[in-house]
Design a protein around this motif. Structure first.
Motif, short mmCIF file in Angstrom:
data_model
loop_
_atom_site.label_atom_id
_atom_site.label_comp_id
_atom_site.label_asym_id
_atom_site.label_seq_id
_atom_site.Cartn_x
_atom_site.Cartn_y
_atom_site.Cartn_z
N ILE A 1 4.81 -3.81 -3.65
CA ILE A 1 3.55 -3.90 -4.40
C ILE A 1 2.37 -3.89 -3.44
O ILE A 1 1.37 -3.20 -3.67
CB ILE A 1 3.55 -5.15 -5.30
CG1 ILE A 1 4.56 -4.95 -6.44
CG2 ILE A 1 2.15 -5.44 -5.84
CD1 ILE A 1 4.86 -6.22 -7.24
N ARG A 2 2.47 -4.63 -2.35
CA ARG A 2 1.39 -4.65 -1.36
C ARG A 2 1.14 -3.26 -0.77
O ARG A 2 0.00 -2.80 -0.71
CB ARG A 2 1.74 -5.64 -0.24
CG ARG A 2 0.71 -5.77 0.87
CD ARG A 2 1.18 -6.69 1.98
NE ARG A 2 2.44 -6.29 2.59
CZ ARG A 2 2.56 -5.34 3.52
NH1 ARG A 2 1.51 -4.68 3.94
NH2 ARG A 2 3.73 -5.05 4.03
N ARG A 3 2.20 -2.59 -0.38
CA ARG A 3 2.06 -1.25 0.20
C ARG A 3 1.51 -0.25 -0.82
O ARG A 3 0.67 0.58 -0.50
CB ARG A 3 3.41 -0.74 0.72
CG ARG A 3 3.88 -1.43 1.97
CD ARG A 3 5.29 -0.94 2.32
NE ARG A 3 5.82 -1.63 3.46
CZ ARG A 3 5.67 -1.24 4.72
NH1 ARG A 3 4.98 -0.15 4.99
NH2 ARG A 3 6.20 -1.93 5.69
N THR A 4 2.02 -0.32 -2.03
CA THR A 4 1.60 0.61 -3.08
C THR A 4 0.13 0.38 -3.43
O THR A 4 -0.63 1.34 -3.62
CB THR A 4 2.49 0.47 -4.32
OG1 THR A 4 3.86 0.69 -3.93
CG2 THR A 4 2.12 1.48 -5.39
N ALA A 5 -0.29 -0.87 -3.49
CA ALA A 5 -1.68 -1.20 -3.85
C ALA A 5 -2.69 -0.61 -2.88
O ALA A 5 -3.82 -0.29 -3.26
CB ALA A 5 -1.85 -2.71 -3.95
N ARG A 6 -2.29 -0.46 -1.63
CA ARG A 6 -3.19 0.13 -0.64
C ARG A 6 -3.62 1.55 -1.01
O ARG A 6 -4.71 1.99 -0.67
CB ARG A 6 -2.52 0.20 0.73
CG ARG A 6 -2.38 -1.08 1.43
CD ARG A 6 -1.81 -0.82 2.81
NE ARG A 6 -1.28 -2.03 3.39
CZ ARG A 6 -0.33 -2.07 4.30
NH1 ARG A 6 0.21 -0.95 4.74
NH2 ARG A 6 0.09 -3.21 4.77
N HIS A 7 -2.74 2.28 -1.66
CA HIS A 7 -2.98 3.69 -1.94
C HIS A 7 -3.15 4.01 -3.42
O HIS A 7 -3.78 5.00 -3.78
CB HIS A 7 -1.82 4.53 -1.39
CG HIS A 7 -1.57 4.29 0.05
ND1 HIS A 7 -2.39 4.76 1.04
CD2 HIS A 7 -0.60 3.57 0.68
CE1 HIS A 7 -1.93 4.36 2.22
NE2 HIS A 7 -0.85 3.64 2.02
N ASP A 8 -2.54 3.18 -4.28
CA ASP A 8 -2.53 3.50 -5.71
C ASP A 8 -2.44 2.19 -6.51
O ASP A 8 -1.35 1.77 -6.90
CB ASP A 8 -1.34 4.41 -6.01
CG ASP A 8 -1.36 4.98 -7.40
OD1 ASP A 8 -2.12 4.49 -8.25
OD2 ASP A 8 -0.58 5.92 -7.65
N PRO A 9 -3.58 1.56 -6.75
CA PRO A 9 -3.56 0.28 -7.49
C PRO A 9 -2.89 0.37 -8.86
O PRO A 9 -2.22 -0.58 -9.27
CB PRO A 9 -5.04 -0.08 -7.61
CG PRO A 9 -5.70 0.65 -6.48
CD PRO A 9 -4.92 1.92 -6.29
N ALA A 10 -3.03 1.48 -9.56
CA ALA A 10 -2.40 1.60 -10.87
C ALA A 10 -0.88 1.56 -10.74
O ALA A 10 -0.19 0.91 -11.54
CB ALA A 10 -2.84 2.89 -11.56
N ALA A 11 -0.34 2.25 -9.75
CA ALA A 11 1.11 2.24 -9.53
C ALA A 11 1.58 0.84 -9.14
O ALA A 11 2.66 0.40 -9.55
CB ALA A 11 1.49 3.26 -8.47
N ALA A 12 0.78 0.14 -8.36
CA ALA A 12 1.14 -1.23 -7.97
C ALA A 12 1.15 -2.16 -9.19
O ALA A 12 2.08 -2.97 -9.35
CB ALA A 12 0.17 -1.75 -6.92
N ARG A 13 0.16 -2.04 -10.05
CA ARG A 13 0.12 -2.87 -11.26
C ARG A 13 1.32 -2.61 -12.16
O ARG A 13 1.86 -3.53 -12.80
CB ARG A 13 -1.17 -2.65 -12.03
CG ARG A 13 -2.37 -3.32 -11.41
CD ARG A 13 -3.58 -3.28 -12.33
NE ARG A 13 -4.01 -1.94 -12.69
CZ ARG A 13 -4.82 -1.16 -11.97
NH1 ARG A 13 -5.32 -1.61 -10.83
NH2 ARG A 13 -5.13 0.05 -12.39
N ALA A 14 1.77 -1.37 -12.20
CA ALA A 14 2.93 -1.02 -13.03
C ALA A 14 4.20 -1.73 -12.55
O ALA A 14 5.13 -1.92 -13.33
CB ALA A 14 3.14 0.49 -13.05
N LEU A 15 4.23 -2.13 -11.29
CA LEU A 15 5.40 -2.81 -10.74
C LEU A 15 5.42 -4.31 -11.03
O LEU A 15 6.44 -4.97 -10.81
CB LEU A 15 5.46 -2.59 -9.22
CG LEU A 15 5.73 -1.16 -8.76
CD1 LEU A 15 5.51 -1.05 -7.25
CD2 LEU A 15 7.13 -0.72 -9.15
#
Length: 158
Positions: free
Chosen positions: A121-135
């Motif tokens: 989630i931390r790594r994904t949020a750096r580049h794509d907050p929407a994808a991180a929220r989906a997790l």
């Protein structure tokens, strides 16, 4: 939707479906070992797990595809590695619990998965907050699974 996007989502869906299948092969709630385990009163009924995991796996596939489409170069490779590690941890914990028939090994597996989820989630949020929220629902369910696994391990100490 472009061919590139379709290809990315098809690839992430295939990988996640493979993880789900590998996990499912380990799960057998019909064994005498599992049936005789003492379980907490708050354990959901068996049908809940399939009903919850199916949309969670779909969101993981969507998140991975969306994140891949929003990254390039090294960032993409690093993110794909994090997703791969996470999916490996996801499949491993079911094998540790069910196939090894070890509540303690399962607990170790769920803790590793929780750690991987936080990192993903931390790594994904750096580049794509929407994808991180989906997790986030996936991570929340895994934390619940950790609590459940810990309760089962505690009730079934040798």
């Amino acid at each position: 939707m472009s061919t590139r996007k379709l290809s990315v989502y098809a690839a992430t869906t295939t990988v996640v479906a493979g993880t789900a299948a590998a996990s499912g092969r380990a799960v057998n709630t019909g064994t005498a070992w599992y049936r005789t385990l003492k379980k907490p009163s708050w354990q959901p009924p068996p049908w809940t797990f399939g009903a919850v995991w199916t949309p969670l796996y779909a969101t993981i596939a969507w998140s991975a595809g969306h994140a891949v489409l929003h990254t390039r170069g090294r960032a993409r490779r690093d993110l794909l590695t994090a997703y791969g590690v996470n999916l490996a941890a996801n499949a491993a914990w079911t094998w540790m619990f069910f196939a090894r028939r070890s509540t303690v090994a399962g607990l170790v597996g769920t803790l590793a998965l929780d750690t991987s989820n936080a990192d993903l989630i931390r790594r994904t949020a750096r580049h794509d907050p929407a994808a991180a929220r989906a997790l986030l629902p996936y991570a929340a369910w895994c934390l619940f699974a950790t609590a459940l696994n810990a309760a089962i391990a505690g009730k079934n100490r040798p």
